[in-house]
Scaffold this active site. Structure first.
Site, mmCIF file in Angstrom:
data_model
loop_
_atom_site.group_PDB
_atom_site.id
_atom_site.type_symbol
_atom_site.label_atom_id
_atom_site.label_comp_id
_atom_site.label_asym_id
_atom_site.label_seq_id
_atom_site.Cartn_x
_atom_site.Cartn_y
_atom_site.Cartn_z
ATOM 1 N N GLU A 89 68.280 42.419 -17.656
ATOM 2 C CA GLU A 89 68.031 43.856 -17.684
ATOM 3 C C GLU A 89 66.525 44.061 -17.649
ATOM 4 O O GLU A 89 65.775 43.279 -18.239
ATOM 5 C CB GLU A 89 68.559 44.504 -18.961
ATOM 6 C CG GLU A 89 70.048 44.451 -19.169
ATOM 7 C CD GLU A 89 70.442 45.170 -20.449
ATOM 8 O OE1 GLU A 89 70.743 46.370 -20.383
ATOM 9 O OE2 GLU A 89 70.435 44.521 -21.514
ATOM 10 N N GLU B 161 79.855 41.341 -24.810
ATOM 11 C CA GLU B 161 79.016 41.656 -23.652
ATOM 12 C C GLU B 161 77.958 40.575 -23.513
ATOM 13 O O GLU B 161 77.393 40.102 -24.506
ATOM 14 C CB GLU B 161 78.349 43.021 -23.837
ATOM 15 C CG GLU B 161 77.371 43.393 -22.733
ATOM 16 C CD GLU B 161 76.748 44.768 -22.958
ATOM 17 O OE1 GLU B 161 77.446 45.647 -23.499
ATOM 18 O OE2 GLU B 161 75.566 44.939 -22.612
#
Length: 271
Positions: free
Chosen positions: A156, A151
């Protein structure tokens, strides 16, 4: 942004898929003739009238916490994801009675890249319980699961979005959740409600991420533990999510809803 592996039925035939040694793509637009950057082979600018989502993006649906005890149920309704008619992709989290709905978008099976530069111009929301993200998963996610597929978190934020978070998740023998290599910090200017370009450059054995003109994170195999594996020299696809609640941002009961994440453009080019 940990992912619950999603098993999807057979996708409709995609006659425009081009297979190459470093990418599997649907050419989605052309770079501007005035653009001096490397020509893009995937561009989505979300122009045109207000309409439901279409093209390279798939809206994944369902609840179940998504591996992080998140509160939202992902929907493909235009209440949660649409082209807004003003040149943006709009992803909106809403509360309807006792249910929180939002959207999770992926290009899995329709677009992926191995090496190059990915960038998106995004206006992030801020508020209690919010967790917007622009990220990538290895194409083997349905076959080997998470974190084995790898990932890459390009950007974020949580809650009031006072800090950026970016990094990678790699498989690790000693940890069921793998190894996280990441960076966090206060951005040079405020992120919420303002468009910034969030980007990732991937080359053999190296990943960099940044905000606008600033590199904020770099990772190479040397950053991994001895029992971790570098799985990033393989095809990855793109995701946008607007999660609510869960292990990281906290209690969704006080979530500031509705909240919208706006994406002005997405561009992928070869390095």
């Amino acid at each position: 942004m940990m992912s619950r592996p999603v098993t999807r039925g057979t996708l409709a035939a995609l006659s425009a898929i081009v297979l190459g040694t470093t990418a599997c793509t649907i050419p989605f637009g052309d770079a501007s003739a005035e653009d001096t950057r490397q020509p893009a082979y995937f561009v989505d600018e979300f122009d045109g009238p207000a309409r439901p989502l279409r093209g390279a993006w798939i809206a994944e649906t369902g609840g179940g916490g998504w591996g992080n005890n998140e509160a939202q149920v992902y929907s493909d309704s235009t209440d949660n994801v649409r082209i807004d008619g003003a040149g943006h992709l709009a992803i909106t989290a809403r509360r309807v009675g006792d249910t929180i709905t939002s959207a999770r978008l992926t290009t899995q099976g329709r677009f992926s890249m191995t090496y190059g530069r990915v960038e998106a111009r995004i206006s992030l929301p801020a508020g209690a319980g919010l967790h917007p993200a622009f990220w990538m998963l290895g194409d083997g996610i349905d076959r080997v699961g998470w974190p084995e597929a790898g990932e890459i978190d390009i950007i974020e934020t949580i809650n009031q979005a006072t800090e950026y978070h970016t990094g990678i998740h790699a498989p690790q023998t000693s940890s069921r959740r793998g190894q996280t290599v990441s960076a966090s910090g206060r951005p040079p200017s405020a992120l919420p409600g303002t468009f910034h370009t969030y980007w990732m450059e991937k080359s053999p054995g190296r990943i960099e991420t940044g905000i606008d003109d600033t590199t904020v994170f770099t990772a190479t195999p040397a950053d991994l533990a001895a029992d971790s594996r570098w799985v990033f020299d393989s095809p990855f696809h793109l995701l946008f999510t607007l999660a609510v609640g869960g292990n990281w941002p906290g209690d969704p009961e006080t979530a500031a809803l509705p909240a919208t994440m706006l994406v002005d453009s997405v561009r992928v080019s070869r390095s």
